[in-house]
Enzyme design. Structure first.
Site, mmCIF file in Angstrom:
data_model
loop_
_atom_site.group_PDB
_atom_site.id
_atom_site.type_symbol
_atom_site.label_atom_id
_atom_site.label_comp_id
_atom_site.label_asym_id
_atom_site.label_seq_id
_atom_site.Cartn_x
_atom_site.Cartn_y
_atom_site.Cartn_z
ATOM 1 N N HIS A 126 0.814 -1.228 0.000
ATOM 2 C CA HIS A 126 0.000 0.000 0.000
ATOM 3 C C HIS A 126 0.844 1.273 0.000
ATOM 4 C CE1 HIS A 126 -3.376 -2.664 1.841
ATOM 5 N NE2 HIS A 126 -3.213 -2.871 0.566
ATOM 6 N N GLY A 195 -0.864 -9.382 12.953
ATOM 7 C CA GLY A 195 -1.372 -8.042 13.234
ATOM 8 C C GLY A 195 -2.243 -7.458 12.158
#
Ligand code: BV8
Ligand code: ZN
Length: 251
Positions: A126, A195
């Protein structure tokens, strides 16, 4: 053998020691212990800023209609990140890179903390919050001043207006980066998911690819997530506490 563990068991260590080709997908949770706010709090409410959810603030629509506001939002996050350091979770993964025949670290995070911890082979799905991309000549360049001096910052090559070099919702991932992540997932014998709430695609599809191609899927998260049902093992714990356990000397 229950797939939900509260610590790193000998069986899990055995898997780790025997692995040759390892790939890891991380999300905001690995940076939580560094002080980076995650996107979804415990009760999964979306983080909002000035009353707007991040999926709206970090969206293709908004950068087309109000690029200045997107820069203000991104610059607010840069301000939060500017002083933060990698934690033992990031450092453990930097260590892992030297342990296996093949190791690929795939992150959804734009906070640059994996690189700051010394990880070299990082696939940033990203983008990176400390980089900008020119809207005129498409050059990408480091833009580390925080707060930004000019909004939008200017391209050092052609002087054109630049945008944050991050992938916004509704935008395609950087050319080739997702394909390399897919390859790493498809060839891994051990795939870690650390996570992440695994709700944002196409990133959340990578553990599925790895599982389908025969990898053992290991999740590390203090909470169960949308992919826990397909994990071979879920270690319920914080990345900064769990990941260093894999490196500890064997009895
Ligand atoms: C695209 C950069 C093609 C910007 C980000 C409907 C169904 C499926 C998909 C879609 C859909 N509608 C739209 C889509 C596509 C959309 C999407 O997936 N939307 C979701 C919300 C449903 N995807 C896209 O738009 C992607 N592009 O598809 O292009 C296309 C093109 C045109 C039209 C359509 C499609 C682009 C997605 C990338 C967007 N950019 N970030 C910025 O940061 O501002 S996404 C951003 O959000 C992050 O990068 C990350 O990916 C995601 C947040 O997730 P996590 O990182 O997992 O964080 P979260 O807070 O959710 O979870 C943290 C976890 O950590 C929790 O589980 C918690 O328990 C755990 N934790 C907490 N503490 C710890 C811990 N774990 C370990 N240790 C701890 N100490
Ligand atoms: Zn330019």
């Amino acid at each position: 053998m229950s797939p939900v563990l509260s610590s790193v068991t000998d069986e899990l260590r055995f898997l780790f020691d025997g692995a040759r080709n390892v790939a890891v997908l991380t999300g905001a949770g690995i940076s939580a212990e560094s002080g980076v706010p995650t996107f979804r709090g415990g009760d999964t409410e979306m983080w909002t800023w000035r009353g707007r959810p991040i999926t709206e603030l970090s969206s293709a629509e908004l950068i087309a209609t109000d690029p200045k506001l997107v820069w203000e939002w991104v610059d607010y996050r840069r301000g939060l990140l500017a002083t933060l350091q990698p934690n033992p979770g990031h450092h453990a993964l930097a260590e892992w890179e030297h342990r296996f025949d093949a190791f690929t670290l795939i992150t959804q995070n734009i906070d640059d903390l994996h690189r700051a911890a010394g990880s070299l082979n990082v696939l940033e799905l990203h983008g990176n919050i400390w980089r900008a991309r020119c809207l005129r000549c498409a050059s990408t360049f480091d833009a580390r001043e925080s707060p930004i001096v000019e909004n939008p910052p200017r391209c050092f090559a052609c002087g054109g207006p630049a945008r944050p070099d991050v992938v916004l919702f509704g935008e395609l991932l950087p050319e080739g980066v997702f394909e390399r992540a897919e390859q790493a997932a498809a060839h891994a014998d051990l795939f870690f998911v650390i996570g992440t709430s695994a709700v944002v695609y196409p990133a959340a599809g990578l553990p599925i690819i790895a599982k389908q191609r025969g990898a053992k899927l290991i999740e590390v998260n203090p909470e169960m997530t949308d992919i826990s049902f397909m994990a071979d093992m879920t270690v319920l714990g914080k990345a900064g506490e769990v990941l260093p356990r894999f490196l500890e000397e064997r009895g």
